[in-house]
Design an enzyme around this catalytic site. Structure first.
Site, short mmCIF file in Angstrom:
data_model
loop_
_atom_site.label_atom_id
_atom_site.label_comp_id
_atom_site.label_asym_id
_atom_site.label_seq_id
_atom_site.Cartn_x
_atom_site.Cartn_y
_atom_site.Cartn_z
N HIS A 252 0.86 -1.39 0.05
CA HIS A 252 -0.13 0.02 0.09
C HIS A 252 0.97 1.13 0.12
O HIS A 252 0.63 2.28 -0.57
CB HIS A 252 -0.93 -0.07 1.23
CG HIS A 252 -1.99 -1.06 1.19
ND1 HIS A 252 -3.26 -1.32 1.98
CD2 HIS A 252 -2.40 -2.00 0.09
CE1 HIS A 252 -3.91 -2.14 1.67
NE2 HIS A 252 -3.52 -2.82 0.51
N SER B 236 8.04 4.17 -2.86
CA SER B 236 8.67 3.28 -3.65
C SER B 236 8.29 3.54 -5.20
O SER B 236 9.11 2.60 -5.87
CB SER B 236 7.97 1.77 -3.45
OG SER B 236 6.66 1.85 -3.48
N GLY C 246 6.92 -8.02 0.52
CA GLY C 246 8.30 -7.66 0.57
C GLY C 246 8.37 -6.33 1.69
O GLY C 246 9.14 -6.39 2.59
N TYR D 32 5.51 3.90 13.34
CA TYR D 32 5.54 2.68 12.68
C TYR D 32 5.85 2.78 11.16
O TYR D 32 5.22 3.52 10.40
CB TYR D 32 4.17 2.05 12.65
CG TYR D 32 3.99 0.62 12.00
CD1 TYR D 32 4.96 -0.36 12.26
CD2 TYR D 32 2.82 0.21 11.53
CE1 TYR D 32 5.03 -1.49 11.81
CE2 TYR D 32 2.68 -0.98 10.77
CZ TYR D 32 3.84 -1.83 10.97
OH TYR D 32 3.58 -3.32 10.53
N LEU D 33 6.83 2.01 10.87
CA LEU D 33 7.94 2.27 9.45
C LEU D 33 6.63 1.94 8.59
O LEU D 33 6.84 2.72 7.34
CB LEU D 33 8.82 1.44 9.47
CG LEU D 33 9.32 1.18 8.11
CD1 LEU D 33 10.34 2.61 7.93
CD2 LEU D 33 10.65 0.23 8.17
N ASN D 34 5.64 0.91 8.57
CA ASN D 34 4.99 0.47 7.37
C ASN D 34 3.85 1.69 7.30
O ASN D 34 3.06 1.27 6.10
CB ASN D 34 4.58 -0.95 7.88
CG ASN D 34 5.44 -1.82 7.17
OD1 ASN D 34 6.53 -1.61 6.75
ND2 ASN D 34 5.18 -3.21 7.58
N TYR D 35 3.76 2.54 8.00
CA TYR D 35 2.63 3.64 7.88
C TYR D 35 3.46 4.91 7.47
O TYR D 35 3.60 5.95 8.11
CB TYR D 35 1.87 4.08 9.14
CG TYR D 35 0.88 2.87 9.62
CD1 TYR D 35 0.70 1.92 8.74
CD2 TYR D 35 0.43 3.13 10.78
CE1 TYR D 35 -0.26 0.87 9.30
CE2 TYR D 35 -0.65 1.97 11.40
CZ TYR D 35 -0.69 1.00 10.38
OH TYR D 35 -1.73 0.18 10.88
#
Length: 562
Positions: free
Chosen positions: A146, A152, A214, A504-507
């Site tokens: 997401h 990315s 990933g 949080y890294l993924n946010y």
């Protein structure tokens, strides 16, 4: 994440020997030709980039031709064109847009990559690293997740994107209870691959099936089995990554420091993650879910306060997420706040009712509130699918995202009832952003902060996700909704973790800091928030394995300043 609402040893990719001269003469001639070719190419690229925007046909064509020849030489394959897309390629836009999960970045004003490389073999990914490094151009890696702030697939400078969606093998070995899963697979594909062979095993990862392996796993990865089994990275036993020299490394050949770093420190700072090997976890044949709504008039303040105090130590089989949203009261037609309690319980309804009666009786959970189902079906429940939807829908990669912004926080002390009352007033005042409270405790209290690169373990009561989504493409709307969520985040400052304020890294959230110059000083601004006590160790690993900072992006791990 929706509002309810992720046995090879070291290998090098080498150029083929193409000249039939004696070895010494061949090496001299080949080196000279290669040097001239690269120098000529760099000169042409420099002229092209200086005279026109980086996404124009001229510079993209130049980049395309270089990668076409370079990857062919690296892999010794004659036809590489099928995995390369430049803006002049008919499918370029559809490939680029397919995994943009935030419509803010679909704008024509957003810089596009000069080239998209879509490897179908690991060797293609390794070759792309070598070619990008030789060219001195930024390489961005997208695994299909997401990626809320688009790091990315967007950049402020010319770049090539390595899109991993073709590398999506999921191989569940029932005998060893391990799964080999490639970085381009989705959580849904992983879950389906497990369910297809076993109805009593699962994997602790996110609740949205379209998240890419990933990024999700390398950033930590959590979901509704968090309190029972911890994070995704707590079950990773091996991995494959392409390093800056184009070598494909597994756990043994990469070493324990790098293996530690890519479990919670993100993969894109260190290389290109190709795969993870993970242990599955046991789940009962029957699990139970509920979704219970309470409003301010239903004593929501007391319920939320109690939830904060009980979830650390209640039965580890139970996870309860709260959704806090401003909604319209249908009776008074005025804004109020609705709190939704959403649970997964690894057991039957009778035991769940008993656990709730003993630990959280104020919510008054009845058996009629509960629905029993398989673990795979609970994944669909958490993804907002209707009851009875076939499990095969987990293989669906499409995702309707809208224009959005997400932020995060960690709470280490219960917010007082007075504080909650102020929060309700703020939500009503702003009218749009909502909050997701994700309960911690359970096994998360037992895993040291330094066990993996992900540090947010013991001491946290819950994690907050701030969420806002809109569907108007205008810049005015973007400014409005971004302003609202930032105001809510600022309002929460007294109630969340401090020194540093965790995230949080993924946010992904560029509001908390961006590295413009690749320096440690810039990197620690966001790095200490994401990684806390683990940041400096991550910097040391990064400096060792990528000393020239090739794998660099807006929030990457920096290298030590020379």
């Amino acid at each position: 994440m929706q509002f309810r609402d992720p046995i090879n040893h070291s290998h090098s990719i080498q150029n083929p020997h193409t000249f039939a001269f004696p070895k010494t003469m061949a090496k001299i001639i080949k080196f000279s030709l290669l040097s001239v070719t690269v120098l000529l190419f760099l000169s042409l690229l420099s002229i092209s980039l200086a005279s026109s925007p980086p996404s124009t046909t001229s510079s993209s064509t130049t980049t395309y031709n270089y990668f076409l020849e370079c990857i062919s030489n690296q892999t010794r394959e004659t036809d590489i064109s099928s995995i390369l897309y430049s803006p002049s390629t008919p499918k370029f836009s559809s490939v680029l847009d397919a995994y943009i999960r935030n419509e803010r970045f679909l704008s024509n004003a957003t810089r596009k990559p000069l080239l998209i490389v879509t490897p179908t073999e690991k060797a293609h990914a390794a070759a792309a690293v070598v070619c990008a490094k030789n060219l001195g151009i930024q390489l961005k890696v997208r695994s299909g997740g997401h990626d809320y702030d688009g790091l990315s697939y967007i950049s402020d400078r010319p770049f090539v994107m390595l899109d991993m969606f073709n590398l999506r093998t999921v191989d569940f070995d029932v005998q060893s209870l391990t799964v080999y899963v490639e970085a381009g697979a989705t959580l849904g594909e992983l879950y389906y691959g497990i369910w297809n062979k076993s109805k009593v095993h699962g994997f602790p990862a996110g609740v949205c099936p379209t998240v890419g392996i990933g990024g999700h796993v390398s950033g930590g990865g959590y979901g509704s089995m968090l309190r029972k089994y911890g994070l995704s990275i707590d079950h990773v036993i091996d991995a494959e990554i392409v390093d800056v020299n184009g070598r494909i490394l597994d756990r043994k050949s990469m070493g324990e420091d790098l293996f530690w770093a890519i479990r919670g420190g993100g993969g894109a700072s260190f290389g290109v993650v190709l795969s993870f090997t993970v242990n599955v976890v046991p789940v009962p044949e029957t699990v139970t879910v509920f979704s219970i709504q309470r409003f301010l008039t239903d004593n929501a303040t007391d319920l939320v306060y109690k939830w904060q105090t009980v979830m650390q130590d209640i039965d580890h089989d139970l996870f309860i997420r709260l959704l806090l949203q401003p909604v319209t009261d249908q009776t008074t037609k005025t804004l109020t706040v609705r709190v939704t309690f959403i649970s997964l319980f690894l057991g039957g309804a009778d035991r769940l009712v008993s656990v709730m009666a003993a630990g959280f009786p104020e919510l008054n959970v009845l058996k009629s509130d509960c629905t029993e189902m398989s673990w795979a079906e609970s994944v669909l429940f958490w993804s907002n699918y209707d009851n009875g939807t076939p499990v095969e829908v987990l293989l669906n990669r499409t995702y309707d995202s809208g224009y959005l912004k997400r932020k995060s926080d960690y709470v280490q002390e219960p917010i007082s009832k007075d504080g909650l009352e102020l929060l309700w007033k703020k939500l009503i005042e702003l009218g749009k952003p909502g909050l997701v409270f994700n309960s911690y405790g359970g096994i998360m209290k037992e895993i040291p902060a330094t066990a993996t690169a992900f540090p947010h373990r013991a001491g946290n009561l819950y994690k907050i996700q701030y969420s806002t989504t809109w569907h108007d493409a205008t810049e005015a709307s973007a400014e409005k909704y971004l302003g609202l969520i930032r105001e809510l985040h600022s309002f929460m400052t007294p109630y969340v973790s401090k020194n540093p304020r965790g995230a949080y890294l993924n946010y992904r959230d560029v509001d908390i800091g961006v590295n413009h110059n690749g320096t440690y000083q810039e990197g620690e601004v966001y790095g200490k928030k994401y990684f806390m006590v683990n940041f400096d160790r991550l910097v040391k690993v990064k400096t060792t394995i990528d000393p020239d900072n090739f794998f660099r992006y807006e929030q990457s791990i920096p290298i030590l300043d020379s």
